[in-house]
Design an enzyme around this catalytic site. Structure first.
Site: not given
Length: 356
Positions: A76, A176-181
């Site tokens: 990482k 969390g409803v960003g890219k993945v959510g």
């Protein structure tokens, strides 16, 4: 931070005063192959905090890639700074030169604060940048299959807990409803689930509600974890499962896309004592690395999607192993990942805590 005692094979400090680059690359293990892991761009409060995060995330990638059946180790990178103000072409290209200098021991991709377009810039300086835009021969947005993998893990949890591999008629609380959510919400609605969401970004919530008028929203995570639900899906940053959250959580299953969900190593046992089935984060959110890894072979979305679909079977195996051995799914997942790494005889024996 005791870097030499962390279990990591290599830690690289990257500095380019001209561009302002300050970054850390952590290679946890190359036992199964080159270390694949994304680049996180974040305004860390200190160098020690950045190093600790890189080491924790790198270790998690070793286990994620192993359990996903990939011939890849774990690594990482973290870039210290605010991606909204500090990210420049010069900085990204300077970072790419450091990645190239590692000669393929570390393969980088997107993470929090970095996107496909950023990796396109990094790739101008290195052969080892993946997760690029489709127009540049890359796999595009890896959050698509990350969400798909989480959905498969959730289906497996439903099969194990309720005897049927569907979320139809179940209530799923997504933090969390960003890219993945947001992609996960799409899958859940299509499957017939009732969905409740929250996000610190009100615009992200509004986009989801506009697309799915039947979805409900609550003000914050504190309200969401107290909302009666069948499944809780943490899909934001790490540390989502701490003592206070577990004590009040209303769901029977935890399965989400966020990395490093456990605040400390005692959390899985707390969840087990409360009768909550935990789907280990690095198991179910591996769809993104499966998608990125496929790019190395000439990207095929159907092939990558088929790989991510196998998360269902792996998750079922983890749940069944945990039940048979009377351990938490977190322990069962670690053991299965370690067995594969140990088969080549080079498992790092010193570990960092899961949380962070």
């Amino acid at each position: 931070m005791d870097v030499f005692g962390s279990g990591a094979e290599q830690v690289v400090f990257c500095s380019d005063p001209a561009s302002g680059l300050r970054a850390v690359i952590a290679v946890h293990s190359t036992a199964l192959g080159p270390a694949l892991g994304g680049t996180r761009f974040h305004p860390y409060a200190s160098e020690d905090e950045a190093v600790a995060d890189a080491l924790r995330l790198a270790r998690a990638m070793t286990y994620k890639n192993s359990l996903a059946g990939l011939d890849l180790g774990g690594g990482k990178a973290v870039v210290i700074g605010d991606p909204r103000t500090d990210k420049t072409e010069a900085l990204l290209r300077a970072y790419g030169r450091f990645v190239e200098a590692l000669g393929g021991r570390y393969l980088t991709a997107c993470d929090v604060g970095t996107y496909n377009a950023d990796l396109d810039v990094v790739a101008r300086e290195t052969r080892f940048a993946h997760g690029r835009s489709e127009v540049h021969g890359g796999c595009g947005d890896s959050s698509v299959l990350t969400a798909f993998g989480v959905f498969q893990g959730m289906r497996a949890a439903a099969q194990h807990r309720w005897g049927t591999p569907t979320l139809a008629g179940r209530t799923v609380a997504v933090a969390g409803v960003g890219k993945v959510g947001s992609w996960l919400v799409d899958r859940l609605v299509s499957d017939g689930a009732d969905v409740v969401v929250t996000d610190v970004d009100t615009a992200a919530v509004e986009r989801v509600l506009a697309r799915h008028p039947g979805v409900d929203a609550v003000d914050d995570t504190a309200a969401l974890v107290r909302t009666p639900a069948d499944v809780y899906a943490p899909c934001a940053l790490g540390g989502a499962l701490d003592d206070d959250t577990v004590a009040v959580l209303q769901a029977e299953v935890v399965c989400g896309g966020a990395n490093n969900q456990l605040a400390h190593d005692g959390i899985p046992d707390q969840l087990t004592r409360r009768g909550i089935l935990y789907a280990p984060d690095y198991l179910v959110n591996a769809g993104g690395v499966i998608q990125v890894e496929d790019e190395r072979h000439g990207f095929s979305f159907p092939r990558a999607e088929a790989g991510a679909a196998r998360i269902f079977d792996t998750a079922l195996r983890v749940f069944e192993t945990a039940a048979a051995e009377d351990v938490s799914p977190a322990v069962a997942a670690d053991r299965l990942a370690e067995q594969r790494i140990a088969s080549v005889g080079r498992l790092a024996t010193i570990r960092l805590p899961r949380g962070g």
